[in-house]
Enzyme design. Sequence first.
Site, short mmCIF file in Angstrom:
data_model
loop_
_atom_site.label_atom_id
_atom_site.label_comp_id
_atom_site.label_asym_id
_atom_site.label_seq_id
_atom_site.Cartn_x
_atom_site.Cartn_y
_atom_site.Cartn_z
N PRO A 1 31.49 -0.45 17.79
CA PRO A 1 32.47 0.48 18.38
C PRO A 1 33.16 -0.11 19.62
CG PRO A 1 30.49 1.66 17.75
CD PRO A 1 30.20 0.20 17.51
N GLU B 1 36.19 -16.87 6.01
CA GLU B 1 36.68 -15.53 5.63
C GLU B 1 38.21 -15.51 5.63
OE1 GLU B 1 35.08 -12.44 8.12
OE2 GLU B 1 36.17 -10.86 7.05
#
Length: 400
Positions: free
Chosen positions: A110, A223
């Site tokens: 978060p 990625e």
Amino acid sequence: MTDLRTEVAGWLAANWRDGLEPKEWLGRVVDAGWAVPTWPTEWFGRGLGPDDAKVIAEEFRTVHAPGAGQDAWNLWANTVMREAQDDLKHAVLRRLLTDDLPMCLLYSEPGAGSDLASIATRADRDGDEWVVNGQKVWTSGGRAAEYAFLIARTDWDQPKHRGISFFFFPMRQPGVEVRPLRQATGDARFNEVFITDARVPAANMLGDLDKGWWVLQTALMYERAVMGGPFGGARPKASAAAAAAAARDPESEANAPTPDLSLVVLAQRMGRAGDPVVRQSLAQLHCLRSVNDWTNKRAAAQLAKDSSSPLASLGKLAMANILHVAGRLEVGLLGASGTLAGASCAEAGDANYSMHNAFFFSIGGGTDQIQRNIIGERILGLPKEPEVDRDLPFRQIRRS
Ligand SMILES: Cc1cc2nc3c(=O)[nH]c(=O)nc-3n(C[C@H](O)[C@H](O)[C@H](O)COP(=O)(O)OP(=O)(O)OC[C@H]3O[C@@H](n4cnc5c(N)ncnc54)[C@H](O)[C@@H]3O)c2cc1C
């Protein structure tokens, strides 16, 4: 080289046929050394050079056989191969190469997304294990995953990029709670993950203690190379009916299939193929894809020589743009029916899905803005972004 081409073509002729069970096929490819030909022979490779690997990949592409070229794009296997200890490699590499070990990425939190060095999930040593506590978010595939690449803080007195370590973390254990999150597309393909006193063996650390930031850079590079590469924007193909049925399963974490339809065919079917604006958009898309193919080839060549390639950021940024342009064009071609969704109009459902899903590529794996920062700093040589907390012990940094 010709001998190699003949050998691969002969092997494919003897072994490949459509409809083989995917894992069984991948097992054969791995055992023959075609999956990662540039790796050493003791690790499923053939010790070949990048030019030979290209030949092998070309022969596989010619007959549409999957499984080759994984030394260029398999994020999980390449990171483990480069950074793990031999025991872990023996335990998991073959399963990673045969797509038999569901994985997820426990990076974002978060309070730490673009600035991943701000993670506050902690790992504390306890004998031969580390005990992990914290919260992760936006975890794609977290519900199905058996293991994760996890980054956690192992030293709070070092500056933020330093006291981080990188783990191969078992997901299926008490203390790991995975809760689905709903996306703009309506799917729940990613999750938040709460970790309370979960354990990971010390032998599952990738790279050195407190040096996980550099392992992370390797994993992120793979990625981005995948997301920007030829299969980056692709979803599995299916008939329109199968795609509509799959679209009705928003609880699944798997990629939704897309109807097997080219935008040129769609333009022809909608009577729009003569429209100069549509033709211009189709040509623009073709050019963007072609240029990105060349960028990807440059990135692959650089990767074969160096351990990293900032060009992967260029490819990922380009692919995000391509998907936005394609999604908008697909919806536009459908005219008024483009406002429909779901099973009542499979094509419109798919077009709207593509348009929304393009944002995945602009955010996941590092946002478009972050890729531009990397390109500015590492390709164009512009000055680095100012960072006032870079050298402070992490413990002293004010966090919200
Ligand atoms: C579909 C999807 C799948 C994902 N899967 C995973 C996953 O499997 N595992 C995982 O760990 N994470 C995953 N993510 C998370 C993703 O990596 C983060 O969302 C991303 O890195 C951005 O972080 P944030 O959401 O906290 O946004 P923030 O970092 O808060 O950024 C907010 C905005 O500020 C901009 N911004 C921030 N810093 C800068 C800067 N220095 N310069 C310029 N602009 C800046 C950003 O570009 C963005 O527009 C996924 C995200 C999506 C959308």
